[in-house]
Scaffold this motif. Structure first.
Motif, short mmCIF file in Angstrom:
data_model
loop_
_atom_site.label_atom_id
_atom_site.label_comp_id
_atom_site.label_asym_id
_atom_site.label_seq_id
_atom_site.Cartn_x
_atom_site.Cartn_y
_atom_site.Cartn_z
N VAL A 1 0.85 -1.19 0.00
CA VAL A 1 0.00 0.00 0.00
C VAL A 1 0.89 1.24 0.00
O VAL A 1 1.76 1.39 0.86
CB VAL A 1 -0.92 0.01 1.24
CG1 VAL A 1 -1.69 1.33 1.32
CG2 VAL A 1 -1.88 -1.17 1.19
N TRP A 2 0.66 2.11 -0.97
CA TRP A 2 1.37 3.39 -1.04
C TRP A 2 0.50 4.49 -0.47
O TRP A 2 -0.60 4.74 -0.96
CB TRP A 2 1.74 3.71 -2.49
CG TRP A 2 2.90 2.94 -3.01
CD1 TRP A 2 2.92 1.61 -3.33
CD2 TRP A 2 4.22 3.43 -3.25
NE1 TRP A 2 4.16 1.24 -3.77
CE2 TRP A 2 4.99 2.34 -3.73
CE3 TRP A 2 4.82 4.68 -3.12
CZ2 TRP A 2 6.33 2.47 -4.07
CZ3 TRP A 2 6.15 4.82 -3.46
CH2 TRP A 2 6.90 3.72 -3.93
N LEU A 3 0.99 5.17 0.57
CA LEU A 3 0.31 6.35 1.10
C LEU A 3 0.76 7.58 0.30
O LEU A 3 1.74 7.52 -0.44
CB LEU A 3 0.64 6.51 2.58
CG LEU A 3 0.19 5.36 3.49
CD1 LEU A 3 0.50 5.68 4.94
CD2 LEU A 3 -1.28 5.03 3.30
N PRO A 4 0.05 8.70 0.41
CA PRO A 4 0.41 9.89 -0.36
C PRO A 4 1.88 10.28 -0.22
O PRO A 4 2.47 10.18 0.86
CB PRO A 4 -0.52 10.96 0.21
CG PRO A 4 -1.73 10.19 0.62
CD PRO A 4 -1.20 8.90 1.17
N GLN A 5 2.45 10.73 -1.32
CA GLN A 5 3.86 11.05 -1.38
C GLN A 5 4.17 12.42 -0.79
O GLN A 5 3.30 13.27 -0.64
CB GLN A 5 4.34 11.00 -2.82
CG GLN A 5 3.72 12.07 -3.69
CD GLN A 5 4.17 11.99 -5.14
OE1 GLN A 5 5.10 11.28 -5.48
NE2 GLN A 5 3.51 12.74 -6.01
N ALA B 1 9.56 10.56 -2.21
CA ALA B 1 9.48 9.60 -1.10
C ALA B 1 8.04 9.51 -0.61
O ALA B 1 7.36 10.52 -0.41
CB ALA B 1 10.39 10.04 0.04
N ALA B 2 7.58 8.28 -0.38
CA ALA B 2 6.24 8.03 0.13
C ALA B 2 6.27 6.83 1.06
O ALA B 2 7.04 5.89 0.83
CB ALA B 2 5.26 7.78 -1.02
N PRO B 3 5.43 6.80 2.09
CA PRO B 3 5.37 5.62 2.95
C PRO B 3 4.76 4.44 2.20
O PRO B 3 3.77 4.60 1.47
CB PRO B 3 4.46 6.05 4.10
CG PRO B 3 4.38 7.55 4.02
CD PRO B 3 4.55 7.87 2.57
#
Length: 335
Positions: A151-155, A273-275
């Motif tokens: 899952v990519w959270l907002p960058q 970079a993104a979580p």
């Protein structure tokens, strides 16, 4: 004990062959070293602007990172925020190479880290051409990576990519703001322009060669000075080269008083970079998004330069740098 630590950051590249070598090197690191056992985060921290009510109380979460300063700092920030929000946190930052940390997230050996959109799109997902719109690049990565359980959270706007730098003393004379400005100077006054680059960047299509074509920047062999990457910054700082290859978030940029030229034709890939979160973890703890979104909104390239300088120039510990910055920003408090 044989150390798994390496010192070089993952090369930024759009070439499939180099991406494949990166993957193989990372897998070799996994085979030789395995995932570090890690250590518990024992910091006595409490919620600040983030973590009120301790929404992660009772959770046991593992954070990870690659093994260069910036990514370690970002991984430590995630861990400290999780800790303040009530979780028990295992610190498995500083893994060798990109693939080690990537595999830890995919397999669920780690729950969260900061990843870079360009690295995922090119190295992990196998695309040769980057998307030259940061939001579209992030969305494409987010959508494609769902199939891998990530899952990519907002960058953030933190973009760790290539550009050229010039020392501020020289730039008072030339007033360069963009790579187009540098190209115009190279066409108008070739004798004024010399460029320091590391050997690989000098010949790559996504490096100097491609940049020259994209910007119509004529440079003769005598204008290009090839050297080890670590020397480029000091050579530009003392004026031995007018321009030099830099990573845009490098801590030496501010420490050596360099100006960075904007990539106004958007040639270089975007590495925002993104979580990234292991999908099963996010399903169990969706409140992670509310904890990390404000952090990503605050992070930018200038902040990264400042934090990286504290580690790479001043020699401070990445965990302490991350902790003090989070406290200063009010995200967490001392317990």
């Amino acid at each position: 004990m044989r150390s798994c630590r390496t010192t070089s950051r993952t090369a930024l590249t759009t070439r499939t062959a180099l991406a494949t070598l990166t993957v193989l090197a990372g897998l070799a690191g996994l085979a030789g070293c395995g995932l570090k056992s890690g250590s518990p985060m024992v910091d006595n921290v409490e919620p600040g602007r983030l973590g009120a009510g301790k929404p992660l109380k009772g959770a046991s979460l593992t954070v990870t990172s690659k093994n260069f300063s910036e990514n370690i700092i970002l991984g430590e920030m995630i861990g400290l925020i999780f800790k303040a929000a009530g979780a028990e946190v295992l610190d498995r930052t500083n893994l060798p190479g990109s693939i080690s940390a990537r595999e830890a997230i995919v397999k669920g050996d780690a729950d969260a880290m900061y990843e870079y959109t360009g690295t995922a799109w090119i190295t992990y997902l196998g695309h040769e051409k980057p998307i030259q719109n940061s939001q579209k690049q992030w969305a494409a990565v987010r959508n494609a990576d769902r199939a891998h359980g990530v899952v990519w959270l907002p960058q953030s706007t933190l973009n760790n990519t290539y550009s050229l730098g010039i020392n501020q003393a020289n730039n008072k004379k030339y007033k360069l703001r963009t790579l187009s400005d540098a190209a115009a100077l190279a066409r108008k006054n070739p004798s004024a322009v010399s460029v320091c680059v590391e050997n690989e960047f000098a010949s790559r299509d996504d490096g100097l060669t491609g940049m020259q074509k994209a910007y119509d920047m004529p440079l003769s062999a005598s204008q290009i000075k090839k050297m080890d990457a670590g020397i480029v910054y000091t050579q530009v700082a003392k004026g031995a080269c007018l321009l030099g290859e830099v990573f845009t978030t490098d801590g030496r940029i501010q420490a050596l008083h360099l100006d960075i030229l904007a990539d106004d034709r958007h040639f270089f890939p975007l590495y925002n970079a993104a979580p990234v979160i292991h999908a099963a973890t996010f399903k169990k703890h969706p409140q992670i998004a509310k904890l990390l979104d404000p952090l990503s909104k605050r992070l930018n390239t200038k902040v990264a330069q400042e934090l990286n300088a504290q580690v790479d120039v001043a020699g401070e510990d990445p965990h302490n740098v991350a902790k003090q910055w989070l406290i200063k920003e009010g995200f967490i408090k001392k317990g």
